[in-house]
Design an enzyme around this catalytic site. Sequence first.
Site, PDB file in Angstrom:
ATOM      1  N   LYS A   1     104.310 127.152  46.282  1.00 50.80           N
ATOM      2  CA  LYS A   1     103.710 128.778  45.755  1.00 50.80           C
ATOM      3  C   LYS A   1     102.607 129.331  46.900  1.00 50.80           C
ATOM      4  O   LYS A   1     101.508 127.902  47.206  1.00 50.80           O
ATOM      5  CB  LYS A   1     103.379 128.730  44.137  1.00 50.80           C
ATOM      6  CG  LYS A   1     103.191 130.167  44.251  1.00 50.80           C
ATOM      7  CD  LYS A   1     103.301 130.588  42.279  1.00 50.80           C
ATOM      8  CE  LYS A   1     102.298 131.945  42.198  1.00 50.80           C
ATOM      9  NZ  LYS A   1     102.526 132.113  41.013  1.00 50.80           N
TER      10      LYS A   1
ATOM     11  N   SER B   1     105.173 135.752  39.023  1.00 49.86           N
ATOM     12  CA  SER B   1     104.736 135.833  39.665  1.00 49.86           C
ATOM     13  C   SER B   1     105.140 134.532  40.818  1.00 49.86           C
ATOM     14  O   SER B   1     104.975 134.827  42.199  1.00 49.86           O
ATOM     15  CB  SER B   1     102.857 136.145  39.484  1.00 49.86           C
ATOM     16  OG  SER B   1     102.976 134.341  39.396  1.00 49.86           O
TER      17      SER B   1
ATOM     18  N   SER C   1     105.006 133.105  34.381  1.00 46.08           N
ATOM     19  CA  SER C   1     105.959 132.759  36.601  1.00 46.08           C
ATOM     20  C   SER C   1     106.567 132.335  36.595  1.00 46.08           C
ATOM     21  O   SER C   1     106.955 132.496  38.266  1.00 46.08           O
ATOM     22  CB  SER C   1     103.981 133.410  37.049  1.00 46.08           C
ATOM     23  OG  SER C   1     103.919 134.836  36.725  1.00 46.08           O
TER      24      SER C   1
HETATM   25  N1  GLN Z   1     103.241 138.468  34.106  1.00 45.75           N
HETATM   26  C1  GLN Z   1     102.324 137.948  33.871  1.00 45.75           C
HETATM   27  C2  GLN Z   1     100.845 138.738  34.852  1.00 45.75           C
HETATM   28  O1  GLN Z   1     100.643 139.196  35.549  1.00 45.75           O
HETATM   29  C3  GLN Z   1     102.065 136.246  33.341  1.00 45.75           C
HETATM   30  C4  GLN Z   1     101.768 136.217  35.200  1.00 45.75           C
HETATM   31  C5  GLN Z   1     101.725 135.192  35.594  1.00 45.75           C
HETATM   32  O2  GLN Z   1     102.389 134.056  35.009  1.00 45.75           O
HETATM   33  N2  GLN Z   1     100.814 133.886  36.300  1.00 45.75           N
HETATM   34  O3  GLN Z   1      99.947 138.183  33.900  1.00 45.75           O
END
Ligand code: GLN
Length: 454
Positions: A60, A135, A159
Amino acid sequence: VSVTDLVEESFKRIAEVDGKVQAFLTLNEEEARETARTLEVKLGSDESKGLLFGMPIGLKDNIVTKGLRTTSGSKILENFDPIYNATVVDRLTTAETITIGKLNMDEFAMGSSTENSGFQKTRNPWNLETVPGGSSGGSAAAVAAGEVLFSLGSDTGGSVRQPAAYCGVVGMKPTYGRISRFGLIAFASSLDQIGPITRSVEDNAYLLEAIAGVDPMDSTSAYVEVPSFIQSLTGDIKGLKIGVPKEYLGEGVQEEVKQSVLDALKKLESLGAVWEEVSLPHSKYALATYYLLSSSEASANLSRFDGVRYGYRTPNAQNLIDLYKKTRAEGFGDEVKRRIMLGTFALSSGYYDAYYKKAQKVRTLIKKDFEDVFENYDVIVGPTAPTPAFKIGEKTSDPLTMYANDILTIPVNLAGVPALSVPCGFSNGLPLGLQIVGKHFDENTIYRVAHAFE
Ligand code: GLN
């Protein structure tokens, strides 16, 4: 096969499908081939070999890699070449994996669909009209599309697990503190955790074993022994006690999703486990708590992007304050700005007690809900997400429905416990994920259950 064959296979597959999937932001072709040649020499010798010798991996793009562009999905870091490696990257070097490239993500890991990337929209390999989740959408899509065998994502509120579920692969968010966060570009430091994404549970256990453990560079990494996760894959779950939170099969969770979890429970029962309904009564406050705390932490973490030290700098500044303002206005995307504004508001004097402090108290109650259930049960099981992958563009105009998608993964981050998503069926041709949550530092039991199930 030789190591070079594996690496070439990876690049070949990327050339074939990544034009459509768009999982990769940066390829590491030269260095990957060079590493493959070095490892090749070792292949024929009886020198000891790393745990994941010669395995192609994708990272990532919020995991810093020395000399290899690291953007965190943001224009503000479009040309950022780090001068050091994240601890996980050094550990992968010891395990002798080969870094194929860096994977697309929502900007600074804020999002659930990878549509908030500053660069491109990654597609779900199962259906190119739908999102891969987020994400870590690039990380999940790359494994699902067969571009790499292993990848790393990061999970602040779901995410790793949610994109794994949407793409039909296995994703683990380990216990907070299990893996060093040194070199992970921070979103919300009290919640962030790096996690492995793979095709199988066994591969996942290997990858976690390679990167886990205390690190002097991260004071929140835990001084807890790393067991052999691979040895926990016995297939035996007789007598295992499963708690199924009623809040996880309630309103807003699609019928097919509920059914897939009930089918999974039947299968686990047939393997000798028992399950009962339990309750996590404070779950209904989890979303509000998470978005308050994570945005507060993000507003502080992202203050380092000021156009002075590294990253993008506006060419149009009149003076220093103007430089900060324009750099950040031009460099950050809308979602990131929204979170910074929310966070600075919640932390401002006069509001701190009403919002931030209150949210911290609720976080403690949410953590206690899990501890109460774990007094009597070995794992908690439910869906990973309320629906399968949604259509590209479907939720972009309404941030609140996008946030609501995280309802089943977020409580786990607030509690700091580990959880994994393993494929458990399909709805409308799209994969679904079963979420298995464990006690603090008990990733072993999660892997044992997931391996027996898969
Ligand atoms: N979708 C969640 C957010 O937007 C989690 C994102 C994540 O785990 N990095 O914060």
